[in-house]
Design a protein around this motif. Structure first.
Motif, PDB file in Angstrom:
ATOM      1  N   LEU A   1      70.849  64.072  59.262  1.00 33.09           N
ATOM      2  CA  LEU A   1      71.799  63.568  58.525  1.00 33.09           C
ATOM      3  C   LEU A   1      71.066  62.152  57.878  1.00 33.09           C
ATOM      4  O   LEU A   1      71.387  62.033  56.610  1.00 33.09           O
ATOM      5  CB  LEU A   1      73.027  63.202  59.215  1.00 33.09           C
ATOM      6  N   VAL A   2      70.669  61.545  58.468  1.00 33.22           N
ATOM      7  CA  VAL A   2      69.932  60.190  57.881  1.00 33.22           C
ATOM      8  C   VAL A   2      68.995  60.461  57.198  1.00 33.22           C
ATOM      9  O   VAL A   2      68.871  59.863  55.966  1.00 33.22           O
ATOM     10  CB  VAL A   2      69.591  59.265  59.293  1.00 33.22           C
ATOM     11  N   ASP A   3      68.108  61.558  57.189  1.00 27.73           N
ATOM     12  CA  ASP A   3      67.094  61.699  56.771  1.00 27.73           C
ATOM     13  C   ASP A   3      67.307  62.706  55.424  1.00 27.73           C
ATOM     14  O   ASP A   3      66.383  62.983  54.618  1.00 27.73           O
ATOM     15  CB  ASP A   3      65.806  62.320  57.424  1.00 27.73           C
ATOM     16  N   LEU A   4      68.391  63.304  55.165  1.00 31.71           N
ATOM     17  CA  LEU A   4      68.718  64.285  54.138  1.00 31.71           C
ATOM     18  C   LEU A   4      68.482  63.625  52.732  1.00 31.71           C
ATOM     19  O   LEU A   4      68.928  62.577  52.497  1.00 31.71           O
ATOM     20  CB  LEU A   4      70.415  64.628  54.358  1.00 31.71           C
ATOM     21  N   ARG A   5      67.902  64.576  52.003  1.00 29.07           N
ATOM     22  CA  ARG A   5      67.721  64.089  50.604  1.00 29.07           C
ATOM     23  C   ARG A   5      68.278  64.774  49.562  1.00 29.07           C
ATOM     24  O   ARG A   5      68.749  66.127  49.818  1.00 29.07           O
ATOM     25  CB  ARG A   5      65.831  64.331  50.537  1.00 29.07           C
ATOM     26  N   ILE A   6      68.127  64.237  48.309  1.00 25.67           N
ATOM     27  CA  ILE A   6      69.076  65.115  47.470  1.00 25.67           C
ATOM     28  C   ILE A   6      68.339  66.487  47.039  1.00 25.67           C
ATOM     29  O   ILE A   6      69.203  67.394  46.890  1.00 25.67           O
ATOM     30  CB  ILE A   6      69.034  64.338  46.039  1.00 25.67           C
ATOM     31  N   ASP A   7      67.152  66.547  46.927  1.00 22.75           N
ATOM     32  CA  ASP A   7      66.459  67.860  46.655  1.00 22.75           C
ATOM     33  C   ASP A   7      66.624  68.895  47.896  1.00 22.75           C
ATOM     34  O   ASP A   7      66.307  70.116  47.693  1.00 22.75           O
ATOM     35  CB  ASP A   7      64.879  67.630  46.533  1.00 22.75           C
ATOM     36  N   ASP A   8      67.411  68.441  49.039  1.00 21.97           N
ATOM     37  CA  ASP A   8      67.380  69.333  50.008  1.00 21.97           C
ATOM     38  C   ASP A   8      68.575  70.143  50.101  1.00 21.97           C
ATOM     39  O   ASP A   8      68.904  71.183  50.588  1.00 21.97           O
ATOM     40  CB  ASP A   8      67.752  68.742  51.323  1.00 21.97           C
TER      41      ASP A   8
END
Length: 402
Positions: free
Chosen positions: A254-261
């Motif tokens: 959740l912390v590392d989730l990126r817009i492009d994901d």
């Protein structure tokens, strides 16, 4: 360069205002700056990193005579900003992750060893959270050795290992020792000290296997409805809670989730999990997709940071670690009126798995959804399927009644 506290303090305050920090936060910094100025004034009047370290070490409250976490936090963060400016000519406001803190080894040999250990973990591609856990326990041991007057591993004997873990009980629960032992073994193998590895085995730390509580349907419904309709729950907090509750994503992901994901048209999220390195694509139910869109389009601060979830106050950077996620999910549960559980992502992953299990979802599918490297990791969730567990109970033989 002017290294008086007055000058450095003015530079720091200007940087805080430029980054849109709240005035109340800046006021706390200014209070600490005044205290640091008084400390440095009687020691020559010029700030230096060594004086900053001495100041940051003043963690005992003069009022209570006890350790003060507030003092440590306020003093350490100011000194870090001063030191970053002296080192680079820029006030570095980047948030520091938990796990990288604590005392650092001071002797040359241990500093070099610690750096080699960190480099080895990075070269092997270990997850960031794993490197932090392994690095923290290794640094703790090296600092413990220094406190015993030992600055070379050549003279560290097995008794130092058992003594180190005994010292950990001052701040760790007995049930936590298993994980500390598990995190420590790789470092001992790295330095090639099999005798110390054997000493760790003598500690006898046992892994506990508690049965996690399960969220009832009523509690889940209450949280979902609150996320959908309560104005006091922000779109960001609702999206984080629903992501964890509905998909079972780990806090680190959740912390590392990126817009492009995020595939907005397909309403899915695709990531490579930090813990297992396994790719996973998960659906985004309607409410969850709507809350994510509300956050990204209307609530998310303007920032060059491509993480989906950012801090709600300056500096607008990505969230730091699992503690940030826990604070969000726990507060969301409190606002929803569910107050009898500790609503971290472990519980919410457990709830997601339990719902899948009750829906007769095959274990391999649940393992894939949760991103388990092994299906055996999913077997723990069988303990909450009370209905099917009752079906496994054998009748008592009639002879046993006589």
């Amino acid at each position: 360069m002017d290294t008086t506290v007055t000058h450095l303090g003015s530079v720091v305050v200007a940087a805080l205002r430029a980054a849109n920090y709240m005035e109340s936060t800046i006021g706390n910094y200014q209070k600490t700056i005044r205290l640091l100025d008084d400390y440095v004034a009687v020691r020559g009047g010029e700030y230096s990193p060594s004086l900053g370290a001495e100041f940051a070490a003043l963690t005992t409250s003069p009022r209570t005579g006890r350790f003060s976490a507030v003092r440590r936090f306020n003093y350490t963060r100011l000194v870090a900003l001063f030191d970053s400016y002296l080192r680079s000519g820029e006030v570095v406001l980047a948030r520091r992750k938990r796990g990288g803190g604590g005392r650092q080894p001071a002797s040359v040999g241990f500093i070099e060893l610690n750096a080699s250990w960190e480099a080895d973990m990075a070269d092997r591609g270990l997850a960031v959270a794993t490197r932090e856990a392994y690095g923290r326990i290794a640094r703790g041991y090296l600092v413990y050795l220094e406190d015993q007057g030992i600055t070379s591993l050549d003279v560290a004997d097995p008794a130092t290992v058992t003594g180190f873990f005994t010292s950990l009980l001052d701040r760790w629960a007995q049930s936590s020792l298993f994980w500390q032992v598990s995190n420590f073994r790789p470092f001992l193998k790295f330095i090639g000290r099999n005798d110390l590895v054997e000493a760790v085995n003598l500690i006898g730390a046992r892994r506990s296997h508690p049965i996690l509580p399960d969220l009832g349907d009523e509690e889940v419904t209450r949280v979902v409805q609150a996320c959908a309709s309560l104005p006091r729950i922000s779109s960001r907090d609702a999206a984080i809670t629903l992501l964890s509750l509905m998909t079972g994503l780990r806090a680190c992901d959740l912390v590392d989730l990126r817009i492009d994901d995020i595939d907005w048209r397909g309403q899915t999220v695709s990531i490579v999990q930090q813990k297992t390195k396994n790719p996973v694509t998960l659906p985004l139910p309607g409410l969850l997709a709507a809350k994510l869109a509300d956050y990204v389009l209307a609530e998310r601060p303007d920032s060059d940071d491509d993480h989906v979830f950012l801090r709600s106050v300056a500096p607008y950077t990505g969230l730091v670690d699992h503690a940030s996620i826990y604070k969000v999910t726990d507060e969301t549960f409190r606002k929803a009126g569910v107050t009898d559980v500790r609503a971290g992502t472990r519980l919410l992953r457990h709830a997601a798995a339990s719902r899948l299990l009750r829906a007769a979802t095959p274990l391999p599918t649940i393992a894939a959804v949760l991103g388990h490297a092994s299906q055996e990791s999913t077997n723990v969730y069988l303990s909450v399927d009370e209905k099917r567990l009752r079906e496994c109970v054998l009748p008592v033989p009639k002879r046993a009644w006589s």
